[in-house]
Motif scaffolding. Structure first.
Motif, mmCIF file in Angstrom:
data_model
loop_
_atom_site.group_PDB
_atom_site.id
_atom_site.type_symbol
_atom_site.label_atom_id
_atom_site.label_comp_id
_atom_site.label_asym_id
_atom_site.label_seq_id
_atom_site.Cartn_x
_atom_site.Cartn_y
_atom_site.Cartn_z
ATOM 1 N N UNK A 290 -2.510 -7.402 -4.292
ATOM 2 C CA UNK A 290 -2.347 -6.853 -5.639
ATOM 3 C C UNK A 290 -3.466 -5.870 -5.964
ATOM 4 N N UNK A 291 -4.685 -6.231 -5.584
ATOM 5 C CA UNK A 291 -5.831 -5.341 -5.832
ATOM 6 C C UNK A 291 -5.698 -4.041 -5.034
ATOM 7 N N UNK A 292 -5.310 -4.190 -3.759
ATOM 8 C CA UNK A 292 -5.153 -3.003 -2.907
ATOM 9 C C UNK A 292 -4.097 -2.075 -3.502
ATOM 10 N N UNK A 293 -2.982 -2.653 -3.954
ATOM 11 C CA UNK A 293 -1.902 -1.833 -4.518
ATOM 12 C C UNK A 293 -2.379 -1.115 -5.781
ATOM 13 N N UNK A 294 -3.105 -1.827 -6.625
ATOM 14 C CA UNK A 294 -3.610 -1.197 -7.869
ATOM 15 C C UNK A 294 -4.540 -0.031 -7.546
ATOM 16 N N UNK A 295 -5.391 -0.233 -6.540
ATOM 17 C CA UNK A 295 -6.332 0.827 -6.173
ATOM 18 C C UNK A 295 -5.651 2.031 -5.530
ATOM 19 N N UNK A 296 -4.483 1.804 -4.952
ATOM 20 C CA UNK A 296 -3.797 2.893 -4.241
ATOM 21 C C UNK A 296 -2.734 3.570 -5.086
ATOM 22 N N UNK A 297 -2.401 2.988 -6.219
ATOM 23 C CA UNK A 297 -1.230 3.454 -6.974
ATOM 24 C C UNK A 297 -1.397 4.887 -7.457
ATOM 25 N N UNK A 298 -0.323 5.666 -7.342
ATOM 26 C CA UNK A 298 -0.341 7.034 -7.859
ATOM 27 C C UNK A 298 0.519 7.169 -9.114
ATOM 28 N N UNK A 299 1.280 6.147 -9.431
ATOM 29 C CA UNK A 299 2.076 6.187 -10.654
ATOM 30 C C UNK A 299 1.151 5.885 -11.836
ATOM 31 N N UNK A 300 1.326 6.656 -12.915
ATOM 32 C CA UNK A 300 0.389 6.525 -14.033
ATOM 33 C C UNK A 300 0.463 5.164 -14.721
ATOM 34 N N UNK A 301 1.659 4.608 -14.748
ATOM 35 C CA UNK A 301 1.807 3.329 -15.449
ATOM 36 C C UNK A 301 2.098 2.205 -14.465
ATOM 37 N N UNK B 231 0.840 -1.205 0.000
ATOM 38 C CA UNK B 231 0.000 0.000 0.000
ATOM 39 C C UNK B 231 0.883 1.265 0.000
ATOM 40 N N UNK B 232 1.862 1.303 0.892
ATOM 41 C CA UNK B 232 2.741 2.478 1.007
ATOM 42 C C UNK B 232 3.476 2.739 -0.310
ATOM 43 N N UNK B 233 4.051 1.695 -0.852
ATOM 44 C CA UNK B 233 4.877 1.871 -2.058
ATOM 45 C C UNK B 233 4.022 2.289 -3.247
ATOM 46 N N UNK B 234 2.835 1.708 -3.342
ATOM 47 C CA UNK B 234 1.943 2.078 -4.448
ATOM 48 C C UNK B 234 1.552 3.552 -4.339
ATOM 49 N N UNK B 235 1.268 3.992 -3.123
ATOM 50 C CA UNK B 235 0.884 5.407 -2.941
ATOM 51 C C UNK B 235 2.061 6.349 -3.175
ATOM 52 N N UNK B 236 3.268 5.888 -2.858
ATOM 53 C CA UNK B 236 4.455 6.731 -3.071
ATOM 54 C C UNK B 236 4.731 6.972 -4.557
#
Lengths: 498, 149
Positions: free
Chosen positions: A279-290, A236-241
């Motif tokens: 994986x789903x949580x990370x996708x939903x939290x991601x701030x990187x466009x790709x 979660x943290x890394x996806x949001x970063x």
């Protein structure tokens, strides 16, 4: 294709290629031969610079036709390959001279560069075993690399002994990884760089590390081993970063008793693989466009699980498996990647019922003390944990993610707040390694003592004198990483009827 | 007692193959791997010394030692014997597990008694294992364990 080396070798290369020339209006072209090994992940191949072959006066000379490597120099390099573990090859390196810092971009090969490197390597490859890698490199004064690996097919040898053009295959490195004790420098080919801007989601962090820093994050691939209490928070943290890609590895299923620390899990996720919901949580939290995420069921103690981690630029281990830790510990040196490990153990004292325990976060890999010397696992723990689950007794080593499936063994206690603390410090270490975020110069282990409420630095600053891990740096697949069978994962596969 | 010579070691990790070759060259040519069960190779060691003052004859006996396929990066764990190890004074040997699950891979070859001796057991930590050649330390470790059992 990627290329990796340590900061020490980078400095040595720059010294050989550009030494004594600083300030000269005209710089001579110089070169060297390096010994390389290859490391193969699931989708990524990495060439690793193991050492630079020393040269005598006039063994590498500049001629009107370009740089000339003497037969003596080649001979010394081939001798070193012969004395190296199986799988060693050679890298021909030359520089593109110019004023310091003039070329912030990777150097581009000229037509003569391509012609001569192909010619020299085609001959050199015939003196090497067929599986030995051969590659050419160019370095600019600013320390940027361009690497091309060649494969010359021996079956297609032309009658006169030279290789036909069709007999040659080449591949350019998309990224260069330089790892030192101060951090990891990632140089990427601009064609493979993820676009990140404009991105209004990252305003607060952009103020700290700027667009350059955010671009680095958007282009980094991070492996997370174990996605339980700590690993789910890491994702979660890394996806949001704004990290560009995550590779998640865990074989366990989410159980009811894990739910109180499974960040982002829904009740409907119970009974399903943990990597799926994380994986789903990370996708939903991601701030990187790709943003991309690869969720894999497996164990880092097995070859296939390790291969997935060899695809990554940095690995965060939140699994409590001693064999898994041992494998990653070996691989971080042999394959030259930074490893951050975190875990917590709690205990309730039999007298008085006081809760005690500690969390610890440890960095390993070249330039850092290994996990074994830091006391994160012992060889005996890693040995006993390779037994059948039925034969293993309760084990004393770190437990945090609770990936153990042995029903009759009491579960180690785990609290989401302590998992969060470990994950937070692990992410700080990640930011330090990738972006030079504070604490910039700190290395080694941090420990949080539960009963004292204090976070302290561990005493270990370097490996023990008899520790061999530093001698494995850059060996890649030539180093026998102690993979095998993870008995818990095997049992689960048997139960699943997979 | 003892296994077949048909077992192929070619699929095993190179360091383990090298260790077995060292045993064959420097300990006993009849050394062989009789079974592989997950992470464990059952290595038949002929002619392990049983001290005359402590054990009835024969003084040289064969047994299986469980060597991890990750050797030398993981430690040996346990031995399997055809007959129980019984000292002259008949005291019970620690870690003796008759007909244990762990004997199964070599049960057909006569393996019936498992001794769950760890590398860091009651005799203190075993010698450091760093290279395939250190397999020879395993032989002396077993003989020491038997002597002090």
């Amino acid at each position: 294709l990627h290329f990796a080396l340590t900061e020490d070798l980078q400095q040595e290369a720059l010294r050989i290629l550009f030494r004594e020339q600083a300030g000269d209006a005209f710089r001579a072209e110089r070169g060297f031969i390096g010994i390389i090994h290859a490391g193969n992940g699931e989708v990524r191949r990495t060439l690793l610079l193991r050492s630079i072959v020393s040269q005598e006066e006039r063994w590498v000379t500049e001629t009107p036709d370009g740089l000339k490597f003497s037969a003596h120099y080649f001979s010394r390099a081939l001798d070193l390959v012969a004395d190296s573990p199986k799988g060693a090859g050679i890298l021909l390196v030359h520089c593109h001279p110019g004023p310091e810092g003039e070329f912030p971009r990777p150097p581009r090969p000229s037509h003569p560069d391509l012609h001569y490197e192909r010619l020299l390597l085609s001959h050199a490859s015939r003196a090497l075993p067929e599986t030995s890698p051969v590659a050419a490199g160019i370095v600019s004064p600013s320390g940027m690399w361009r690497i091309r690996e060649y494969v010359f097919s021996r079956q297609l040898r032309a009658p006169r002994g030279l290789f036909r053009k069709s007999a040659e295959v080449y591949q350019d490195a998309m990224a260069i990884r330089i790892l030192g004790d101060q951090g990891l420098f990632l140089q990427r080919d601009s064609s493979s760089t993820a676009s990140t801007f404009p991105n209004e989601n990252q305003d607060s962090t952009l103020r700290l590390w700027g667009e350059e820093g955010q671009k680095i994050l958007a282009n980094v691939r991070v492996g997370i081993v174990g996605v339980g209490g700590v690993g789910s928070i890491l994702a979660e943290f890394l996806a949001r970063l704004g990290v560009g890609e995550l590779v998640l590895l865990d074989y366990d299923l989410l159980k009811k008793e894990n739910f109180n620390r499974a960040l982002g899990a829904r009740l409907s996720d119970i009974g399903k693989p943990k990597v799926k919901y994380v994986g789903r949580v990370a996708r939903n939290s991601a701030t990187s466009k790709e943003f991309r995420v690869r969720a894999l069921r497996g164990s880092s103690a097995e070859r296939s699980g390790l291969a997935a981690m060899l695809d990554c630029d940095i690995v965060l281990n939140a699994s409590d498996s001693a064999p898994g830790r041992q494998v990653l510990d070996h691989a971080s040196y042999a394959h030259t990647f930074p490893l951050v490990d975190g875990g917590t153990v709690f205990a309730v004292r039999s007298t008085g019922g006081d809760i005690t325990g500690k969390s610890q976060i440890t960095e390993a890999g070249p330039g850092r003390p290994c996990l074994e010397c830091s006391g994160v696992y012992s060889r005996e723990e890693a040995t006993l944990a390779r037994e059948e689950p039925e034969i293993q007794g309760p084990t004393p080593y770190f437990r945090s993610g609770n990936t153990q499936t042995q029903d009759h063994t009491p579960r180690a206690p785990s609290v989401i707040s302590n998992n969060g603390l470990v994950a937070s410090v692990m992410v700080q270490r990640f930011l330090k390694t990738i972006l030079g975020f504070p604490p910039k110069h700190a290395l080694g282990q941090q420990r949080y003592y539960v009963d004292q409420g204090e976070m302290l630095w561990g005493p270990i600053r370097k490996c023990q004198d008899n520790c061999p891990k530093a001698s494995w740096i850059g060996l890649g697949d030539s180093h026998p990483v102690p993979v095998g069978i993870d008995p818990f994962w095997k049992r689960m596969q048997n139960q699943d009827g997979r | 007692v003892g296994g077949s010579h048909k077992f192929s070691t070619l699929q095993l990790p190179e360091q383990l193959q090298e260790a077995i070759n060292i045993l064959r060259a420097d300990f006993a040519p009849e050394t062989r791997i009789d079974a592989i069960a997950d992470n464990w190779a059952y290595v038949w060691l002929p002619g392990i010394q049983f001290e005359e003052s402590k054990y009835p004859p024969p003084t040289k006996r064969g047994l299986w030692v469980r060597i991890p396929i990750q050797f030398p990066n993981a430690n040996p764990h346990g031995i399997v014997t055809a007959d129980p190890i019984t000292p002259l004074n008949e005291h019970a040997i620690k870690g003796h597990n008759p007909s244990h699950e762990t004997c199964k891979p070599v049960a057909e070859l006569g393996g019936k008694h498992y001794y769950s001796w760890t590398w860091s057991g009651e005799l203190g930590p075993g010698p450091q294992l760093n290279s395939p050649r250190d397999i020879l330390k395993v032989v002396s470790w077993i003989e020491r364990r038997i002597r002090n059992a």
